[in-house]
Structure formats: C-alpha cells, structure tokens
Write an enzyme that holds these catalytic residues in place. Structure first.
Site, PDB file in Angstrom:
ATOM      1  N   ASP A  72      -5.284   2.920  10.446  1.00 42.09           N
ATOM      2  CA  ASP A  72      -6.706   2.600  10.627  1.00 42.09           C
ATOM      3  C   ASP A  72      -6.911   2.129  12.069  1.00 42.09           C
ATOM      4  OD1 ASP A  72      -9.342   1.960  10.162  1.00 42.09           O
ATOM      5  OD2 ASP A  72      -8.937   0.177   8.991  1.00 42.09           O
ATOM      6  N   ASP A 110       0.961   3.654   4.282  1.00 46.05           N
ATOM      7  CA  ASP A 110      -0.062   4.398   3.545  1.00 46.05           C
ATOM      8  C   ASP A 110      -1.110   4.985   4.485  1.00 46.05           C
ATOM      9  OD1 ASP A 110      -0.995   1.870   4.221  1.00 46.05           O
ATOM     10  OD2 ASP A 110      -1.765   1.363   2.240  1.00 46.05           O
ATOM     11  N   GLY A 154       0.800  -1.221   0.000  1.00 44.23           N
ATOM     12  CA  GLY A 154       0.000   0.000   0.000  1.00 44.23           C
ATOM     13  C   GLY A 154       0.833   1.271   0.000  1.00 44.23           C
TER      14      GLY A 154
HETATM   15  P1  5GP Z   1      -4.500  -1.026  10.617  1.00 40.76           P
HETATM   16  O1  5GP Z   1      -3.597  -2.161  11.021  1.00 40.76           O
HETATM   17  O2  5GP Z   1      -4.090   0.325  11.173  1.00 40.76           O
HETATM   18  O3  5GP Z   1      -5.949  -1.339  10.880  1.00 40.76           O
HETATM   19  O4  5GP Z   1      -4.480  -0.932   9.068  1.00 40.76           O
HETATM   20  C1  5GP Z   1      -3.392  -0.594   8.398  1.00 40.76           C
HETATM   21  C2  5GP Z   1      -3.332  -1.265   7.029  1.00 40.76           C
HETATM   22  O5  5GP Z   1      -4.618  -1.679   6.548  1.00 40.76           O
HETATM   23  C3  5GP Z   1      -2.843  -0.236   6.066  1.00 40.76           C
HETATM   24  O6  5GP Z   1      -1.457  -0.356   5.945  1.00 40.76           O
HETATM   25  C4  5GP Z   1      -3.571  -0.600   4.795  1.00 40.76           C
HETATM   26  O7  5GP Z   1      -2.793  -1.534   4.088  1.00 40.76           O
HETATM   27  C5  5GP Z   1      -4.827  -1.266   5.221  1.00 40.76           C
HETATM   28  N1  5GP Z   1      -5.975  -0.320   5.211  1.00 40.76           N
HETATM   29  C6  5GP Z   1      -6.544   0.329   6.258  1.00 40.76           C
HETATM   30  N2  5GP Z   1      -7.553   1.108   5.864  1.00 40.76           N
HETATM   31  C7  5GP Z   1      -7.631   0.955   4.515  1.00 40.76           C
HETATM   32  C8  5GP Z   1      -8.470   1.523   3.513  1.00 40.76           C
HETATM   33  O8  5GP Z   1      -9.370   2.345   3.740  1.00 40.76           O
HETATM   34  N3  5GP Z   1      -8.243   1.117   2.221  1.00 40.76           N
HETATM   35  C9  5GP Z   1      -7.266   0.240   1.894  1.00 40.76           C
HETATM   36  N4  5GP Z   1      -7.145  -0.078   0.599  1.00 40.76           N
HETATM   37  N5  5GP Z   1      -6.441  -0.313   2.809  1.00 40.76           N
HETATM   38  C10 5GP Z   1      -6.628   0.057   4.105  1.00 40.76           C
HETATM   39 MG    MG Z   2      -0.696  -1.344   4.353  1.00 40.85          MG
END
Ligand code: 5GP
Ligand code: MG
Length: 185
Positions: free
Chosen positions: A109, A106, A50
């Site tokens: 979340d 990227d 990403g």
């Molecule tokens: P976390 O571990 O913080 O929940 O998510 C991080 C990873 O999830 C990011 O590096 C990304 O790859 C993916 N991700 C989180 N939100 C989104 C989103 O809205 N769209 C996409 N395509 N990937 C996301």
């Molecule tokens: Mg990612």
C-alpha cells in the site's frame, strides 16, 4: 447446506477476486519463483497475520527447499488507514546472512511496512532478497519498495478476505472483496 462464510460475504459490497482467480494466480507466481530460485534453499520471511493464506498457498506450490520465518507487522491497528508507524516483532534467532531471502506480504500500500522490513533484512547481508506480494495498490508510495513479483494490481480501495482483516474480522473469507459501507454488522 450453506457455507459457513455465506453470511460474511453479505458484508461485502463486491467481490474483487474469486477464490479461483486467486488460486490460479498464486500457482503462476509459484511457477515463476520455482524457475527464478531453482537450485537455492529459500529462506522465507513472511509477514503475518495478513499474509497467512497467501504464504500457506504459495509455499505449498514451491518445489524448493524452504525455511520459514514469520514476523508480525502492523501499521493499521484495526482500521482502514495506516498509522504511519510500523510495529514489527522480529524474532531474536533470525539470521539471514548469506541466505537467499524471499520476503512475502499480502498487500503493498504505502510501502512503509516492506521498506522498513527490507532495510532490516538487507542490514543482515543476505546473499539475495526477492520481494513478492499478492496485491499491489495503484497509488503513490510513501516509501519506494523494490518489488519482484505482484499477483494483482488493484485500485486504491480497502480490501478484506484471504487473510486480510477489518477490525480483526473477515480474514477467513476465501475471496477478496470491498466491504459494504453500511456494514459490517
Ligand atoms: P503499507 O505499509 O504498504 O502501507 O501497508 C502494508 C500493510 O497494511 C499490509 O501488510 C496490510 O497488512 C495492511 N493493508 C494495506 N492495505 C490494506 C487493505 O486494503 N486492507 C487490509 N485489510 N489491510 C491492508
Ligand atoms: Mg500486513
């Protein structure tokens, strides 16, 4: 002649950030990093896939000596919701002891991915760690992440483009947008 991505952009419900907005902000972020890390050799740990375009654009605007390590991390397995389990492939030859590390991703979340990776980086006793993401979602985190720089704060919606995918697609969009719920085709 129409651009090769024009058809793909029709799969978007709306564009959240245009290429011009993204590039202007990435340049500002690089300027901030150039000032904050002046005089240091920066060891970048960049999360793929990403972060591909963000990292490529940001690094080319850094006026600092840089070493680059890329890691593959995934918690989504192609869908739009985290699985809650972060898979990281960590190269054996990465030694961050005493390094000034810049961790790039990227989007922030739930915070799971960056918290797991920050812990692994900190366990190697770097001289410093700075974490920087292009997008930060306004939502409650499952894990807190110490974040120094975020390009844009966005609402809690699933985004694609500029490196970010849905089911492996849309990474090559130059903009960032929200998918049309009746698509993709
Ligand atoms: P976390 O571990 O913080 O929940 O998510 C991080 C990873 O999830 C990011 O590096 C990304 O790859 C993916 N991700 C989180 N939100 C989104 C989103 O809205 N769209 C996409 N395509 N990937 C996301
Ligand atoms: Mg990612």
């Amino acid at each position: 002649m129409s651009s090769p991505v024009t058809g793909v952009i029709h799969d978007l419900e709306r564009i959240l950030l245009t290429p011009e907005q993204i590039h202007a902000r990435v340049r500002e972020m690089a300027a901030r990093l150039n000032a904050a890390l002046a005089g240091k050799v920066v060891t970048v740990v960049a999360l793929m896939d990403g972060g591909l375009f963000f990292v490529a654009d940001l690094l080319r605007a850094l006026e600092l000596p840089v070493r680059l390590h890329t890691l593959s991390a995934s918690s989504y397995q192609g869908g739009t919701a985290t699985t809650g389990e972060v898979k990281v492939s960590w190269p054996a030859d990465v030694d961050l002891r005493g390094q000034d590390v810049l961790l790039l991703d990227d989007i922030l979340d739930t915070g799971l991915t960056l918290s797991v990776i920050s812990e692994r980086i900190l366990a190697q006793q770097p001289a410093s760690l700075r974490t920087c993401v292009l997008l930060s979602k306004r939502r409650q985190r499952l894990r807190e992440v110490a974040l120094e720089d975020a390009g844009f704060e966005i609402d809690d919606e699933f985004v694609v483009g500029y490196g970010m995918d849905y089911m492996g697609r849309f990474r090559n969009l130059p903009c960032i947008g929200i998918l049309n719920p009746n698509k993709p085709s």
